[in-house]
Scaffold this motif. Sequence first.
Motif, short mmCIF file in Angstrom:
data_model
loop_
_atom_site.label_atom_id
_atom_site.label_comp_id
_atom_site.label_asym_id
_atom_site.label_seq_id
_atom_site.Cartn_x
_atom_site.Cartn_y
_atom_site.Cartn_z
N ARG A 66 0.80 -1.22 0.00
CA ARG A 66 0.00 0.00 0.00
C ARG A 66 0.83 1.27 0.00
O ARG A 66 0.30 2.35 -0.28
CB ARG A 66 -0.93 0.03 1.21
N GLY A 67 2.11 1.17 0.37
CA GLY A 67 2.90 2.39 0.42
C GLY A 67 4.35 2.14 0.76
O GLY A 67 4.75 1.03 1.17
N PHE A 68 5.17 3.21 0.60
CA PHE A 68 6.60 3.15 0.89
C PHE A 68 7.00 4.40 1.66
O PHE A 68 6.49 5.50 1.41
CB PHE A 68 7.42 3.13 -0.41
N LEU A 69 7.94 4.24 2.58
CA LEU A 69 8.49 5.39 3.30
C LEU A 69 10.01 5.26 3.35
O LEU A 69 10.55 4.44 4.11
CB LEU A 69 7.95 5.48 4.73
N PRO A 70 10.75 6.05 2.56
CA PRO A 70 12.22 6.07 2.69
C PRO A 70 12.62 6.92 3.89
O PRO A 70 12.06 8.00 4.10
CB PRO A 70 12.67 6.70 1.37
N TYR A 71 13.57 6.45 4.67
CA TYR A 71 13.95 7.20 5.87
C TYR A 71 15.38 6.86 6.28
O TYR A 71 16.03 5.98 5.72
CB TYR A 71 12.98 6.91 7.02
N GLN A 72 15.87 7.60 7.27
CA GLN A 72 17.17 7.31 7.87
C GLN A 72 16.99 7.29 9.39
O GLN A 72 16.07 7.93 9.91
CB GLN A 72 18.20 8.36 7.48
N THR A 73 17.82 6.54 10.06
CA THR A 73 17.73 6.46 11.51
C THR A 73 18.98 7.05 12.15
O THR A 73 20.09 6.92 11.64
CB THR A 73 17.57 5.00 11.99
N ARG A 74 18.74 7.71 13.28
CA ARG A 74 19.81 8.20 14.15
C ARG A 74 19.46 7.70 15.55
O ARG A 74 18.66 8.31 16.24
CB ARG A 74 19.90 9.72 14.12
N GLY A 75 20.04 6.55 15.93
CA GLY A 75 19.61 5.92 17.16
C GLY A 75 18.18 5.46 17.00
O GLY A 75 17.85 4.73 16.06
N MET A 76 17.29 5.89 17.89
CA MET A 76 15.87 5.54 17.81
C MET A 76 15.04 6.65 17.18
O MET A 76 13.81 6.65 17.26
CB MET A 76 15.34 5.20 19.20
N LEU A 77 15.73 7.63 16.55
CA LEU A 77 15.06 8.72 15.87
C LEU A 77 14.96 8.42 14.37
O LEU A 77 15.93 8.03 13.74
CB LEU A 77 15.84 10.02 16.07
N LEU A 78 13.76 8.61 13.82
CA LEU A 78 13.54 8.49 12.38
C LEU A 78 13.55 9.89 11.78
O LEU A 78 12.92 10.81 12.30
CB LEU A 78 12.21 7.80 12.10
N GLN A 79 14.26 10.03 10.66
CA GLN A 79 14.26 11.27 9.88
C GLN A 79 14.02 10.94 8.42
O GLN A 79 14.23 9.81 7.99
CB GLN A 79 15.60 12.00 10.02
N PRO A 80 13.61 11.93 7.62
CA PRO A 80 13.47 11.68 6.19
C PRO A 80 14.82 11.28 5.59
O PRO A 80 15.87 11.75 6.02
CB PRO A 80 13.01 13.04 5.64
N LEU A 81 14.78 10.43 4.58
CA LEU A 81 16.01 10.04 3.91
C LEU A 81 16.69 11.27 3.32
O LEU A 81 16.05 12.11 2.69
CB LEU A 81 15.70 9.05 2.79
N ALA A 82 18.00 11.36 3.55
CA ALA A 82 18.85 12.45 3.06
C ALA A 82 18.62 13.77 3.79
O ALA A 82 19.08 14.82 3.34
CB ALA A 82 18.71 12.65 1.56
N ALA A 83 17.90 13.75 4.93
CA ALA A 83 17.82 14.96 5.75
C ALA A 83 19.24 15.33 6.18
O ALA A 83 20.04 14.45 6.48
CB ALA A 83 16.94 14.71 6.98
N PRO A 84 19.54 16.64 6.18
CA PRO A 84 18.64 17.79 6.06
C PRO A 84 18.53 18.35 4.64
O PRO A 84 18.06 19.48 4.46
CB PRO A 84 19.34 18.82 6.96
N LEU A 85 18.93 17.60 3.64
CA LEU A 85 18.88 18.10 2.26
C LEU A 85 17.55 17.85 1.57
O LEU A 85 17.27 18.44 0.54
CB LEU A 85 20.00 17.47 1.43
N SER A 86 16.71 16.96 2.11
CA SER A 86 15.43 16.63 1.48
C SER A 86 14.34 17.56 2.00
O SER A 86 13.81 17.36 3.08
CB SER A 86 15.06 15.17 1.75
N ASP A 87 14.00 18.56 1.22
CA ASP A 87 13.04 19.58 1.66
C ASP A 87 11.63 19.03 1.79
O ASP A 87 10.86 19.48 2.64
CB ASP A 87 13.04 20.75 0.69
#
Length: 385
Positions: A66-87
Amino acid sequence: MRREGVVIETVEVSQLGAVERELWRRFRSADPAFASPYFDFRFVEIAAQVTPGARLAIVREGEAIRGFLPYQTRGMLLQPLAAPLSDFHGLIVEPGWAVATMLPRLEGVRRARFTGLVRAGEVDMAGMSPRRAMAADLSQGFDAYLAGRDAAFLKDKRRRRRALERDHGEVVFSLERPSADEVTWVLEHKRAQIIRTHQYDVFACGWTAQLVHRLAEVDDEDFGLRLATLKVGGTLVAAELGLLSGGRYHLWFPIYERAYAKYSPGSLMTLDALAHLAARGVTRVDFGVDADAYKRDFADPAEVVFEGLVERRVSSRGGDMRLMGGTRLARRVDRIVACEPGLVGQLRGGAGFLAGVARRYPRLGAGLGAGLGMGLGLGLALLAD
């Protein structure tokens, strides 16, 4: 909203096969909200190769994706993939399929930070900070775009262009694929600007600059990095790297020579870029979110995006969510955590941030002692924990 029978699978982006990639393409093409270059699978694939902690969540309902979510992890924190460059970022979902936040079902994730979360489906984001994406609509051509801009603003820019030509020679614009040396040159000047304005250097960590270079290597006609330049009398006075995906273009990293500031070379280059892109069939140019006043000269508010923190709370009912809005300080701390996957780098980045604050605001800087530095370091550690 919560749907039964939904499971989340986390994989490496490189593990997606032809079927999943075709679904991604279908989901994206069916919703204009996903037309941004940041949702192009080619961007995601390249970003995943260089971004520390890159992962991809696949949302399944039974056997159906039903869907996809690209992301990156920093410890137990999820951020958008390529943050902070992904506006812009978010969950790419099947048309007509609404999904509540996936955080309670992502193993090892306690909180998620977003800065430009694109809303898709009937997702309740109450508690997060709504912001407006800013965009130039070129769908009716450049002349129609100009008709919607402020007449005084355009008159002023025509006057400055005439003055620039009179004082320094012929003005020449170009927008092409950049060479590796040109990318290096722009990033070096951008870093100098960042340091001069006492901000955190997002390119100091290495992988962010590597991402930009990798995007410049793409040889596709409809995707990849482009470099806009404005030269006068043979001298380069302004440049900007941007990202193309089909009929959508995202302005990314602008620079200009301060010695020519009175002529507004950056604004002249932006107008030329918009004219050039419209002639090439680009229908929308993104300026990011509504953080900077100058964007209103070139762009209009578009869709709402969201900024803030999504945090998992444990209750007697199981996973429960708390949504909080974003702040300027949180945004700056978030950049440091995004760039630096390790605690040592985060502490070093935090120290640099405090030093920049002290230089920019000397009176405040006098009170920035070891206690505040330790507090920021602890806050960085807790955010990623």
